[in-house]
Design a protein around this motif. Structure first.
Motif, PDB file in Angstrom:
ATOM      1  N   GLN A  83      67.029 180.926 -68.399  1.00  0.00           N
ATOM      2  CA  GLN A  83      68.284 180.234 -68.148  1.00  0.00           C
ATOM      3  C   GLN A  83      68.548 179.270 -69.297  1.00  0.00           C
ATOM      4  O   GLN A  83      68.127 178.105 -69.281  1.00  0.00           O
ATOM      5  N   VAL A  84      69.204 179.807 -70.315  1.00  0.00           N
ATOM      6  CA  VAL A  84      69.568 179.070 -71.518  1.00  0.00           C
ATOM      7  C   VAL A  84      71.046 179.325 -71.755  1.00  0.00           C
ATOM      8  O   VAL A  84      71.503 180.463 -71.618  1.00  0.00           O
ATOM      9  N   LEU A  85      71.789 178.280 -72.078  1.00  0.00           N
ATOM     10  CA  LEU A  85      73.232 178.434 -72.295  1.00  0.00           C
ATOM     11  C   LEU A  85      73.498 179.045 -73.669  1.00  0.00           C
ATOM     12  O   LEU A  85      73.869 178.358 -74.621  1.00  0.00           O
ATOM     13  N   HIS A 129      74.646 177.542 -65.858  1.00  0.00           N
ATOM     14  CA  HIS A 129      73.660 178.603 -65.957  1.00  0.00           C
ATOM     15  C   HIS A 129      74.007 179.769 -65.030  1.00  0.00           C
ATOM     16  O   HIS A 129      74.741 179.616 -64.059  1.00  0.00           O
ATOM     17  N   GLU A 130      73.434 180.913 -65.333  1.00  0.00           N
ATOM     18  CA  GLU A 130      73.685 182.138 -64.573  1.00  0.00           C
ATOM     19  C   GLU A 130      73.364 181.973 -63.089  1.00  0.00           C
ATOM     20  O   GLU A 130      74.120 182.418 -62.228  1.00  0.00           O
ATOM     21  N   TYR A 131      72.254 181.310 -62.763  1.00  0.00           N
ATOM     22  CA  TYR A 131      71.887 181.163 -61.348  1.00  0.00           C
ATOM     23  C   TYR A 131      72.924 180.324 -60.598  1.00  0.00           C
ATOM     24  O   TYR A 131      73.197 180.572 -59.427  1.00  0.00           O
ATOM     25  N   ARG A 150      70.546 186.621 -74.817  1.00  0.00           N
ATOM     26  CA  ARG A 150      69.193 186.242 -74.379  1.00  0.00           C
ATOM     27  C   ARG A 150      68.234 187.423 -74.385  1.00  0.00           C
ATOM     28  O   ARG A 150      67.072 187.283 -74.747  1.00  0.00           O
ATOM     29  N   LYS A 200      64.372 176.649 -67.026  1.00  0.00           N
ATOM     30  CA  LYS A 200      64.425 177.364 -65.757  1.00  0.00           C
ATOM     31  C   LYS A 200      64.483 178.866 -66.030  1.00  0.00           C
ATOM     32  O   LYS A 200      64.985 179.296 -67.063  1.00  0.00           O
ATOM     33  N   CYS A 249      64.024 176.506 -72.859  1.00  0.00           N
ATOM     34  CA  CYS A 249      64.205 177.126 -71.542  1.00  0.00           C
ATOM     35  C   CYS A 249      63.478 176.278 -70.498  1.00  0.00           C
ATOM     36  O   CYS A 249      62.260 176.138 -70.564  1.00  0.00           O
TER      37      CYS A 249
END
Length: 197
Positions: A54-56, A10-12, A60, A108, A106
């Protein structure tokens, strides 16, 4: 024969890895509940933030949720707004061009400082079958749809194979930064970022 991805994060998570490598990223906090999103926005202490599902999946920002919310990336101005939008994202499915008709749930959200982008660039490190090693792919025409840039203006895409045994040299990093239009201190900073990546 389905391609297997051994690294999808995820991005985070990637923001944390980049920060640990000394690369500048906006400050942010991840949240799993609307209350955590409220607290994250409050802790950041800014009134100009972004909440990101936060979705792969790509796209988005242009997607939509089964809650009725349009867009998985939203500008927010208060902790209350973070809580409200998180409640419409968390535990809801996001549908984008890449998720297909089933969408992806989703679990997170990432609350981050909003940075004012003057110009977007594209930069990726890919494994190249032809050279059997890494290749840097970059473009001064960044943004969200690099595939369109590649199709409409292939000359705008710079490809730089990297010798896996030697790595990227400072000279090559500086040359790439120049090709992308960076000058002065920005050229040095861009090259430093390429090397750290």
């Amino acid at each position: 024969n389905q391609q297997v991805r051994n690294l999808s994060i995820h991005e985070y998570m990637s923001a944390n890895l980049l920060s640990e490598a000394g690369i500048k990223v906006p400050k942010g906090h991840v949240a799993s509940t609307p209350e955590e999103a409220f607290q994250a926005a409050k802790d950041l202490g800014a009134s100009d933030l972004v909440i990101k599902a936060q979705v792969l999946a790509g796209g988005r920002g242009k997607g939509h949720f089964d809650s009725g919310l349009k867009g998985g990336v939203k500008v927010i101005y208060s902790p209350e707004e973070a809580r409200d939008l998180a409640s419409k994202m968390l535990n809801h499915k996001l549908f984008t061009k890449q998720t297909g008709v089933h969408g992806k749930e989703c679990n997170k959200v990432f609350i981050v400082e909003r940075k004012y982008v003057r110009r977007e660039y594209y930069f990726a490190i890919l494994m190249d079958r032809a050279t059997q090693g890494p290749v840097l792919v970059a473009s001064a025409q960044g943004g969200v749809d690099i595939e369109t840039v590649a199709a409409e203006d292939p000359e705008a895409i710079i490809k730089l194979p990297v010798d896996i045994n030697k790595g990227l040299s400072l000279e090559s990093a500086l040359q790439l930064a120049s090709q992308l239009g960076f000058v002065g201190n920005a050229r040095e900073e861009a090259a430093d970022t390429f090397l750290k990546l």
